[in-house]
Design an enzyme around this catalytic site. Structure first.
Site, PDB file in Angstrom:
ATOM      1  N   TYR A  67       2.590  44.892 -22.398  1.00  0.00           N
ATOM      2  CA  TYR A  67       3.020  43.493 -22.458  1.00  0.00           C
ATOM      3  C   TYR A  67       3.621  43.065 -21.130  1.00  0.00           C
ATOM      4  CZ  TYR A  67       2.981  44.301 -27.562  1.00  0.00           C
ATOM      5  OH  TYR A  67       2.631  44.623 -28.845  1.00  0.00           O
ATOM      6  N   ARG A 177      11.027  41.914 -28.342  1.00  0.00           N
ATOM      7  CA  ARG A 177      12.209  41.039 -28.415  1.00  0.00           C
ATOM      8  C   ARG A 177      13.472  41.852 -28.701  1.00  0.00           C
ATOM      9  NH1 ARG A 177      11.664  38.966 -34.216  1.00  0.00           N
ATOM     10  NH2 ARG A 177       9.628  39.746 -34.857  1.00  0.00           N
TER      11      ARG A 177
END
Length: 313
Positions: A67, A177
């Site tokens: 990511y 997150r």
């Protein structure tokens, strides 16, 4: 329609299920599954398994993912990302790149991560996000995840709030997150993830992903098969063994492979892909090294069943 992997570039604002529904409509088939969920506000690589490839979803989604994300310090939200409500804010932070770099890189390796309340993880039969929407917070069991690599790309520590863009390669089940929140805790401040792009999943990269518009256009013009990566390539990361026609016919029916079938130094528990002499992916077997059985079937990918070989419409 070819069995295989259709790599989608998921846009912002759609759930992974929304993407599947759209592609089902474009292609006119139902037998489609995704290999790893992306949150609605996240973008990037979403591999879709078409036809018989739905049988190998678990092998693709178990692979590491990469990511590019943005970390924002000094601000916490109830969802741990930019879509949530702000629950804490600290203004006027003075961070140095030395302490920020140290905090980020300290997470490389295995670490116990507590799943966020806004997630699909189940606790006592209930999805956490269902409880979160009711204003409830429950105790969650930390899960061991692995950060294989983490590299800071750029950022601005002078702005308020400070932001850092980074790339991370991690194991299945890692919440980026939550990683951002944990990095904030390491620095002693609230934090959240303000952007997320998945650039690699299941061995497929963003550069080879197709937009929904591109897929719709290809389907309408009868060229969508050109966008589908063959099933035979999807498990290329597993070692392979080529079968004779005699054994290919037996594997179709789930026959175990006898001891002495192969003289290669395969390890017990190792997964191998069985390929016909024509190059067709037949099955995934697991080496057991038993007294009589050398390997047993895990997934039969090619059978004589016309229903299995076709598509439910």
């Amino acid at each position: 329609m070819r069995d295989g992997i259709l790599v989608v570039a998921k846009p912002r604002g759609l759930t992974s299920h929304d993407v599947i529904q759209k592609v089902r409509r474009f292609l006119g088939i139902k037998r489609i599954g995704h290999a790893g969920t992306l949150d609605p506000e996240a973008t990037g690589v979403l591999p879709l398994c078409i036809g018989r490839a739905t049988k190998i979803v678990e092998y693709i989604q178990d692979r590491p993912k990469t990511y590019v994300a943005e970390w924002t310090g000094g601000v916490a939200t109830d969802t741990e990302d930019q879509s949530g409500n702000v629950v804490e804010r600290i203004n006027g932070l003075h961070l140095t790149w030395e302490e920020v770099t140290s905090a980020f890189t300290s997470f490389i390796g295995p670490y116990a991560q507590t799943p966020p309340m806004y997630s699909a993880v189940k606790v006592k039969g209930k999805r956490l996000y269902e409880l979160a929407r009711q204003g409830k917070e429950v105790e969650r069991t930390p899960r061991l995840v692995t950060i294989y690599d983490l590299m800071i790309l750029d950022g601005n520590l002078e702005q308020d709030p400070p932001r850092v863009r980074f790339q991370v390669r991690c194991s299945k089940g890692t919440y980026i997150r939550t990683l951002c929140v944990d990095i904030g805790k390491k620095l002693g401040i609230p934090a959240h993830m303000s952007d997320l792009i998945r650039v690699e999943s299941g061995g497929y990269h963003l550069e080879e992903a197709h937009s929904l518009e591109e897929i719709e256009e290809a389907a309408a013009s009868g060229k969508v098969e050109e966008l589908i990566s063959p099933l035979e390539e999807a498990l290329s990361f597993l070692p392979s063994l080529t079968l004779s026609k005699k054994w290919a016919d037996k594997v179709i029916h789930g026959a175990a492979l006898p001891r002495g079938f192969s003289h290669m130094p395969w390890q017990t528990g190792e997964k191998i892909r069985l390929v016909s002499d024509e190059g067709r992916l037949m099955a995934v077997y697991q080496v057991v090294n038993g007294e009589e059985i050398w390997a047993k079937p895990e997934k039969i990918l090619f059978t004589e069943d016309p229903v299995d070989r076709g598509y439910a419409r």
